[in-house]
Design an enzyme around this catalytic site. Sequence first.
Site, short mmCIF file in Angstrom:
data_model
loop_
_atom_site.label_atom_id
_atom_site.label_comp_id
_atom_site.label_asym_id
_atom_site.label_seq_id
_atom_site.Cartn_x
_atom_site.Cartn_y
_atom_site.Cartn_z
CE LYS A 70 -2.05 2.98 1.95
NZ LYS A 70 -1.80 4.38 1.58
CD GLU A 77 12.74 0.63 10.10
OE1 GLU A 77 13.16 1.49 10.90
OE2 GLU A 77 13.34 -0.43 9.86
CB CYS A 84 12.84 8.90 8.86
SG CYS A 84 13.91 7.76 7.98
CD GLU A 131 9.10 13.05 12.08
OE1 GLU A 131 7.93 12.62 12.16
OE2 GLU A 131 10.02 12.39 11.57
P1 NAD Z 1 1.97 8.33 7.55
O1 NAD Z 1 2.06 7.57 8.83
O2 NAD Z 1 1.02 9.46 7.47
O3 NAD Z 1 1.58 7.37 6.34
C1 NAD Z 1 2.34 6.22 6.04
C2 NAD Z 1 1.45 5.21 5.36
O4 NAD Z 1 0.50 4.70 6.26
C3 NAD Z 1 0.67 5.77 4.17
O5 NAD Z 1 0.69 4.82 3.13
C4 NAD Z 1 -0.72 5.93 4.75
O6 NAD Z 1 -1.74 5.89 3.79
C5 NAD Z 1 -0.79 4.73 5.67
N1 NAD Z 1 -1.78 4.83 6.75
C6 NAD Z 1 -2.18 5.93 7.42
N2 NAD Z 1 -3.06 5.60 8.38
C7 NAD Z 1 -3.23 4.26 8.32
C8 NAD Z 1 -4.01 3.32 9.06
N3 NAD Z 1 -4.79 3.69 10.07
N4 NAD Z 1 -3.93 2.02 8.72
C9 NAD Z 1 -3.13 1.61 7.72
N5 NAD Z 1 -2.36 2.45 6.98
C10 NAD Z 1 -2.41 3.76 7.29
O7 NAD Z 1 3.47 8.79 7.24
P2 NAD Z 1 3.95 9.73 6.04
O8 NAD Z 1 3.44 11.10 6.33
O9 NAD Z 1 3.66 9.07 4.76
O10 NAD Z 1 5.54 9.70 6.23
C11 NAD Z 1 6.24 10.59 7.05
C12 NAD Z 1 6.61 9.94 8.36
O11 NAD Z 1 7.33 8.75 8.11
C13 NAD Z 1 7.50 10.76 9.24
O12 NAD Z 1 7.08 10.66 10.57
C14 NAD Z 1 8.87 10.10 9.11
O13 NAD Z 1 9.76 10.28 10.18
C15 NAD Z 1 8.48 8.68 8.95
N6 NAD Z 1 9.52 7.92 8.28
C16 NAD Z 1 10.26 7.03 9.02
C17 NAD Z 1 11.29 6.30 8.43
C18 NAD Z 1 12.13 5.32 9.21
O14 NAD Z 1 12.84 4.54 8.60
N7 NAD Z 1 12.07 5.33 10.53
C19 NAD Z 1 11.55 6.49 7.07
C20 NAD Z 1 10.78 7.41 6.35
C21 NAD Z 1 9.76 8.10 6.96
#
Ligand code: NAD
Length: 486
Positions: free
Chosen positions: A178, A254, A288, A390
Site C-alpha cells: 500500500k 520504522e 526520517c 518532529e
Molecule cells: P503516515 O504515517 O502518514 O503514512 C504512512 C502510510 O500509512 C501511508 O501509506 C498511509 O496511507 C498509511 N496509513 C495511514 N493511516 C493508516 C491506518 N490507520 N492504517 C493503515 N495504513 C495507514 O506517514 P507519512 O506522512 O507518509 O511519512 C512521514 C513519516 O514517516 C514521518 O514521521 C517520518 O519520520 C516517517 N519515516 C520514518 C522512516 C524510518 O525509517 N524510521 C523512514 C521514512 C519516513
Amino acid sequence: MVAKDILNFIDGEFVATGKWFANRTPTTNAVIGRVAEAGKAEVDAAVRAARAALAGHWGAMTLARRVELLEALVAEITNRFDEFLDAECADTGKPKSLAAHIDIPRGAANFKIFADVVKNVPSEFFEMATPDGRSAINYGYRRPVGVVGVICPWNLPLLLMTWKVGPALACGNTVVVKPSEETPRTAVLLGEVMNKVGIPKGVYNVVNGFGPNSAGEFLTTHPGVDALTFTGETRTGESIMKAAATGARPVSLEMGGKNAAIVFADCDFDAAIEGTMRSCFANCGQVCLGTERVYVERPLFDRFVAALKAGAEALKPGVPDDAAAGIGPLISKEHQSKVLSYYKLALVEGATLVTGGGVPDMPGELKDGCWVQPTIWTGLPETARVIKEEVFGPCCHVAPFDSEDEVLAKANDNLYGLATSIWTRDLSRAHRMAQKMEVGLAWVNSWFLRDLRTPFGGSKQSGIGREGGVHSLEFYTELKNVCIKL
Ligand code: NAD
C-alpha cells in the site's frame, strides 16, 4: 510522459475501480493524474492472489531461481531508469539530481543486496549428547513468514518500499503493498517490471488508497495477511500495531524521529557543515534520519550558525529538471501548512529566526506549489514543542553546549530515538558518545552513509525491529528448529 491513470496491480493485472482520487504534483499543486482507489474487494483479491502465489509456483521455486529473478528486477529497473525517475519526481517534486543519485539506484539495489544475503546466509547447527549415550543434531531452518502487508510513506517512495519488498521476496514471501496516497507511481510502475522479468503473478501486488477506512486499514486488518511492515509516522504505527494484535501477527515499524547532531569544537569544520547541511535540508528536510536539533560546542557556535545560514540561503528552490535546484517543494499543501504552523510556533515559543521562516517567492504557476524556505532558529528552551516534536521539513534549531554530559542529556531527552551524527576528531569521545546516544543509528563524522548489510531501525518511539542484511531475515522468515535423534 508520466501515466495519467494510476491503477492497482493485482495478480499480475492492472485493475481500475469505480473510485478515483487526484494525483497532484507538489511543484505547482496541479492535478496530473488520477489514482484508482482500492476498496475492500480489491484488497481482498490482492491478498488472495498473494496467498495463491505462495501456495503455487513462487512457494515451490528454488532459491537459485528466485535470486535470478531478483537480479533481473535490478537490471530492468536500471533499463527503465528514466521512467522511474520521471514518475518519482512527478509525485514528489524532488530535484532529479537527488532522485537519480539516491531514490532510483538505491530502490533497485535493495533487490540485489537481499538476493546476496539469502544466497549466502548460513544456518546454525548444534550437536547434543542424549541420555541413551547417543546424540541428536539440531539445525535452524528458515521458511517464509507468508503474505506480508507493506505500508509505505511518501518521502522516499521507491527506495523505502523496495527496502521491504526486496527482503520479503528474497525470503520467499509474497507481498501486498500500500504505497502512500501521495506517491503511488513507482510502486505501480514496478508491477510492469515484475511482469516483464517473469515474477509469477500474485507475488507482488499494489493496492492504492488512504489509511483509515481505505486500502491501508483494509490491508492491515485482513486476516489473510501474516505480517505487517510499516514506515511512517509513529501515531500511524501505533494504529497498525493495534491492527496486528488481532491474530497476534508480527510487525516491523520504522517511524518518526527528532534527530540531534552534535558538533564538537575539534571537528573538521567544513565536513560538519557539509554533513549538517545535507542532514537538515536534503529532500526538503523530509528524511526520517534528518537533523532537526543541532548542538554545537560553544567556542564554535557563532561560526557554525553563520556558515549554516550561508549554506541554507544558497539553496535555490527549483523544479526537478532544474539542474541548479538545491531544494524541491514539500510533498503536499497539507504538509506545507503543517510545516508553516511550526515556523509560526517557533517564534511564539521565543526563537530567534536566523534565516527562512516562510515561503519563497516562486514565479508563475510555481506560486501554487508546496514550497517553504530552509529555516534555522536559535534561542529556544529545550522544553519548546519545536524542539520536542518532529516537523519533517527543512528546518533546524541550533543550540550551544559546554560539556559532553550536558549535550548527552539534552540530545537523549526526546521520545524518539532514530539517528544521530557526532562531529569530532577525538576518537575516544566519538565512541563514548555513539554508545550513550539512545538511537538505532549513530554516525560519526558522516550522515546517511549506509552499508545495506548493517542493521537499520529506531529505538524508543522511532521503531520496533531492525531491517538490513541478515537482520531483515528475523522479520521476513520464521526460524524453525529441526531436532534429529541419531
Ligand atoms: P503516515 O504515517 O502518514 O503514512 C504512512 C502510510 O500509512 C501511508 O501509506 C498511509 O496511507 C498509511 N496509513 C495511514 N493511516 C493508516 C491506518 N490507520 N492504517 C493503515 N495504513 C495507514 O506517514 P507519512 O506522512 O507518509 O511519512 C512521514 C513519516 O514517516 C514521518 O514521521 C517520518 O519520520 C516517517 N519515516 C520514518 C522512516 C524510518 O525509517 N524510521 C523512514 C521514512 C519516513
